[in-house]
Write a protein that holds these residues in place. Structure first.
Motif, PDB file in Angstrom:
ATOM      1  N   PRO A 119       0.481  -1.203   0.019  1.00  0.00           N
ATOM      2  CA  PRO A 119      -0.206   0.188  -0.658  1.00  0.00           C
ATOM      3  C   PRO A 119       1.264   1.274  -0.040  1.00  0.00           C
ATOM      4  N   SER A 120       1.853   0.989   0.441  1.00  0.00           N
ATOM      5  CA  SER A 120       3.048   2.158   0.045  1.00  0.00           C
ATOM      6  C   SER A 120       3.633   2.840  -0.610  1.00  0.00           C
ATOM      7  N   THR A 121       3.071   1.661  -2.062  1.00  0.00           N
ATOM      8  CA  THR A 121       4.107   2.095  -3.088  1.00  0.00           C
ATOM      9  C   THR A 121       2.742   3.345  -3.726  1.00  0.00           C
ATOM     10  N   TYR A 122       1.320   3.645  -3.539  1.00  0.00           N
ATOM     11  CA  TYR A 122       0.798   3.764  -4.155  1.00  0.00           C
ATOM     12  C   TYR A 122       1.373   5.860  -4.160  1.00  0.00           C
ATOM     13  N   PRO A 123       0.531   6.237  -4.789  1.00  0.00           N
ATOM     14  CA  PRO A 123       0.600   8.224  -4.715  1.00  0.00           C
ATOM     15  C   PRO A 123       0.549   8.697  -3.513  1.00  0.00           C
ATOM     16  N   ASP A 124       0.716   9.861  -3.446  1.00  0.00           N
ATOM     17  CA  ASP A 124       1.463  10.453  -1.836  1.00  0.00           C
ATOM     18  C   ASP A 124      -0.535  10.985  -1.526  1.00  0.00           C
ATOM     19  N   PRO A 125      -1.271  11.460  -2.288  1.00  0.00           N
ATOM     20  CA  PRO A 125      -2.901  11.868  -2.454  1.00  0.00           C
ATOM     21  C   PRO A 125      -3.337  10.795  -1.985  1.00  0.00           C
ATOM     22  N   PHE A 126      -3.073   9.198  -2.038  1.00  0.00           N
ATOM     23  CA  PHE A 126      -3.821   7.871  -2.295  1.00  0.00           C
ATOM     24  C   PHE A 126      -2.995   7.129  -0.113  1.00  0.00           C
ATOM     25  N   LYS A 127      -1.989   7.322  -0.491  1.00  0.00           N
ATOM     26  CA  LYS A 127      -1.387   6.002  -0.115  1.00  0.00           C
ATOM     27  C   LYS A 127      -1.437   5.719   2.062  1.00  0.00           C
ATOM     28  N   ALA A 128      -1.704   6.903   2.495  1.00  0.00           N
ATOM     29  CA  ALA A 128      -2.593   7.633   3.856  1.00  0.00           C
ATOM     30  C   ALA A 128      -3.703   6.013   3.904  1.00  0.00           C
ATOM     31  N   ARG A 129      -4.189   6.279   2.988  1.00  0.00           N
ATOM     32  CA  ARG A 129      -6.157   6.409   3.246  1.00  0.00           C
ATOM     33  C   ARG A 129      -5.473   4.176   2.947  1.00  0.00           C
ATOM     34  N   TYR A 130      -4.612   4.319   1.999  1.00  0.00           N
ATOM     35  CA  TYR A 130      -4.885   3.376   1.472  1.00  0.00           C
ATOM     36  C   TYR A 130      -4.084   1.847   2.069  1.00  0.00           C
ATOM     37  N   ILE A 131      -2.928   2.842   3.356  1.00  0.00           N
ATOM     38  CA  ILE A 131      -2.619   1.837   3.608  1.00  0.00           C
ATOM     39  C   ILE A 131      -3.238   1.653   5.152  1.00  0.00           C
ATOM     40  N   ALA A 132      -4.140   2.610   5.589  1.00  0.00           N
ATOM     41  CA  ALA A 132      -5.597   2.603   6.620  1.00  0.00           C
ATOM     42  C   ALA A 132      -6.145   1.704   6.396  1.00  0.00           C
ATOM     43  N   ALA A 133      -6.819   1.021   4.567  1.00  0.00           N
ATOM     44  CA  ALA A 133      -7.470   0.085   4.642  1.00  0.00           C
ATOM     45  C   ALA A 133      -7.036  -1.357   4.199  1.00  0.00           C
ATOM     46  N   HIS A 134      -6.259  -1.209   3.828  1.00  0.00           N
ATOM     47  CA  HIS A 134      -5.032  -2.730   4.252  1.00  0.00           C
ATOM     48  C   HIS A 134      -4.831  -2.763   5.055  1.00  0.00           C
ATOM     49  N   GLN A 135      -4.003  -2.000   6.650  1.00  0.00           N
ATOM     50  CA  GLN A 135      -4.302  -2.544   7.749  1.00  0.00           C
ATOM     51  C   GLN A 135      -5.712  -2.784   8.211  1.00  0.00           C
ATOM     52  N   ALA A 136      -6.770  -1.930   8.683  1.00  0.00           N
ATOM     53  CA  ALA A 136      -8.385  -2.001   8.479  1.00  0.00           C
ATOM     54  C   ALA A 136      -9.110  -3.204   7.915  1.00  0.00           C
ATOM     55  N   THR A 137      -8.418  -4.074   7.262  1.00  0.00           N
ATOM     56  CA  THR A 137      -9.056  -5.477   6.585  1.00  0.00           C
ATOM     57  C   THR A 137      -7.937  -6.050   6.979  1.00  0.00           C
ATOM     58  N   PHE A 138      -7.065  -6.823   6.962  1.00  0.00           N
ATOM     59  CA  PHE A 138      -6.422  -7.281   8.583  1.00  0.00           C
ATOM     60  C   PHE A 138      -6.917  -7.730   9.565  1.00  0.00           C
ATOM     61  N   GLY A 139      -6.327  -6.379   9.888  1.00  0.00           N
ATOM     62  CA  GLY A 139      -7.801  -6.040  11.627  1.00  0.00           C
ATOM     63  C   GLY A 139      -8.762  -7.067  11.836  1.00  0.00           C
ATOM     64  N   LEU A 140     -10.131  -6.746  10.757  1.00  0.00           N
ATOM     65  CA  LEU A 140     -10.996  -7.533  10.223  1.00  0.00           C
ATOM     66  C   LEU A 140     -10.941  -8.608  10.469  1.00  0.00           C
ATOM     67  N   GLY A 141      -9.977  -9.304   9.457  1.00  0.00           N
ATOM     68  CA  GLY A 141     -10.000 -10.432   9.699  1.00  0.00           C
ATOM     69  C   GLY A 141      -9.952 -11.613  11.087  1.00  0.00           C
ATOM     70  N   MET A 142      -8.311 -10.611  11.268  1.00  0.00           N
ATOM     71  CA  MET A 142      -7.907 -11.222  12.790  1.00  0.00           C
ATOM     72  C   MET A 142      -9.156 -11.137  13.886  1.00  0.00           C
ATOM     73  N   ALA A 143     -10.391 -10.187  14.049  1.00  0.00           N
ATOM     74  CA  ALA A 143     -11.453 -10.120  14.617  1.00  0.00           C
ATOM     75  C   ALA A 143     -12.184 -11.328  14.294  1.00  0.00           C
ATOM     76  N   LEU A 144     -12.541 -11.618  12.824  1.00  0.00           N
ATOM     77  CA  LEU A 144     -13.340 -12.381  13.129  1.00  0.00           C
ATOM     78  C   LEU A 144     -12.798 -13.915  12.963  1.00  0.00           C
ATOM     79  N   GLY A 145     -11.829 -13.467  12.787  1.00  0.00           N
ATOM     80  CA  GLY A 145     -10.868 -15.455  12.554  1.00  0.00           C
ATOM     81  C   GLY A 145     -11.448 -16.387  13.293  1.00  0.00           C
ATOM     82  N   PRO A 146     -11.419 -15.888  14.831  1.00  0.00           N
ATOM     83  CA  PRO A 146     -11.124 -16.572  16.231  1.00  0.00           C
ATOM     84  C   PRO A 146     -13.268 -17.119  16.306  1.00  0.00           C
ATOM     85  N   THR A 147     -13.888 -16.435  15.533  1.00  0.00           N
ATOM     86  CA  THR A 147     -15.268 -17.029  16.220  1.00  0.00           C
ATOM     87  C   THR A 147     -15.970 -18.317  15.190  1.00  0.00           C
ATOM     88  N   LEU A 148     -15.275 -17.509  13.566  1.00  0.00           N
ATOM     89  CA  LEU A 148     -15.174 -18.416  12.284  1.00  0.00           C
ATOM     90  C   LEU A 148     -14.140 -19.669  12.432  1.00  0.00           C
TER      91      LEU A 148
END
Length: 414
Positions: free
Chosen positions: A346-375
């Protein structure tokens, strides 16, 4: 570039120690702050045990952990927004200082009569504690030379894994003295991270975009346009799908695997041996493996590494202890091959998008880690040992998504 030139370039690529020596001092401070913070990260691991020891029911403790996990997922998105408003360095300082304040209150609220206030506190703790991650990733990507970016993310992963390995040992000693020390030390390490960030980390050139420098807030239309670009970016959505599916199977290593070992008549010692083997392999081998993998095309590293993860978890269907260790080695090899490249992507994207692309990636990873135990628990209760075949199939889909989603992406110019 010809094949011969590519081979010569690969042969000239610096090794692990050369990259470590070339690491800027500011990056070392950043990684040190991450390590210290992770060494005191007790909340998610010990919250249920702590609250039940304080007289709460298991249901209340589980609800509190769910609230923390929900706050953590939203926190990464909050972190992406804060970067654009106050800058990466200020985001880390604010997040860690706020985390210290909230965590210090948890022991005072951990009683049945204050449960509603406790839920608010642990949700806020998850929110602010995790909001530093996008800023740390952004700083790492901008402070480290572009040719060493993947290695830098490998270093961050090692700092986090080393802290996570030491954390339970520290917690075991603190519990013998006073359970409340878990949260007070967690708050202290967060405060230390805030102080290190404030005094030793630099402001990034991108911390004050032209609009902010003129005293104007970022236009809401611009924020909407960034998210519109992200939602139309089919390749990045495939990448996020790979991250979500990959994190769902990754967490089964700590959820379904101990259930499998005990169901097969194994002991807690066997599971500890598996955990120890994986930690040793990660800490000793990841940087060296990354020094080779960074020469690969990102879609190759992401696809091959995720496929190896899938192969490793599929191997958990076997029963002999030696095969569990072997499957773990394959699984961890996949994590080492794919992890640094996918976290750097995600950090290879242009500056105007980079921070939110990074945040979307980490939120997605966190969502998987949160749902994973129950599933994982539900899947184990339904499928038993054949759950590993399902994990392997999910992992194969994740590998395909990584291959397609990371292919032909043009990185930003640094």
């Amino acid at each position: 570039m010809s094949v011969t030139q590519a081979v010569q370039k690969a042969e000239r690529a610096p090794g692990v120690f050369a990259v470590v020596r070339a690491t800027p001092v500011s990056v070392r401070y950043l990684l040190g702050g991450v390590l210290v913070n992770q060494m005191g990260a007790f909340v998610q691991t010990f919250l249920v045990l702590y609250l039940t020891a304080r007289g709460m029911t298991l249901g209340h403790a589980g609800l509190a952990l769910t609230a923390y996990s929900a706050g953590a997922v939203l926190g990464t998105l909050l972190g992406g927004e804060l970067i654009h408003r106050i800058g990466a360095r200020a985001t880390i300082v604010t997040a860690m200082a706020s985390s210290a304040s909230v965590l210090a209150l948890v022991p005072w609220l951990s009683r049945p009569s204050h449960f509603a206030y406790l839920l608010v506190a642990v949700t806020a703790a998850g929110l602010v504690t995790q909001s530093y991650r996008p800023a740390a990733a952004l700083m790492l990507s901008e402070l480290m030379p572009a040719e060493h970016r993947v290695m830098a993310f490998s270093m961050m992963r090692i700092a986090m894994n080393a802290g996570a390995a030491v954390s339970p040992l520290i917690a075991a000693g603190l519990i013998l003295i006073d359970w409340n020390l878990l949260f007070w030390l967690d708050a202290l390490t967060a405060l230390a991270c805030a102080v290190v960030s404030y005094t030793l980390l630099p402001n990034l050139p991108s911390d004050r975009p032209p609009a902010a420098a003129a005293g104007d807030a970022e236009p809401a239309a611009h924020r909407r346009s960034v998210y519109a670009v992200l939602l139309r970016d089919t390749k990045y959505l495939l990448f996020l799908a790979s991250v979500l599916l990959g994190s769902l199977i990754y967490v089964q290593y700590t959820v379904a695997l101990p259930l499998k070992i005990t169901a097969d008549g194994g002991s807690a010692g066997m599971y500890s041996a598996v955990l120890t083997a994986s930690s040793v392999i990660l800490i000793l081998c990841e940087l060296k493996i990354t020094s080779y993998v960074k020469r690969w095309q990102p879609h190759v590293a992401g696809g091959v590494g995720t496929a190896l993860m899938a192969l490793g978890v599929t191997g958990y269907i076997l029963e002999p202890a030696v095969l569990l260790i072997l499957s773990t080695a394959v699984f961890v090899a996949g994590v080492m091959v794919s992890g640094p490249t996918m976290f750097a992507h995600p950090s290879t994207y242009p500056d105007p998008f980079k921070a939110r692309y990074i945040a979307a990636h980490q939120a997605t990873f966190g969502l998987g880690m949160a749902l994973g135990p129950t599933l994982g628990v539900l899947a184990w209760a339904t499928l038993g040992n054949t759950v590993w075949l399902l994990c392997g199939a999910v992992g194969a889909v994740a590998a395909l998504c990584a291959h397609l989603g990371m292919r032909d992406h043009l990185p930003s110019e640094d």
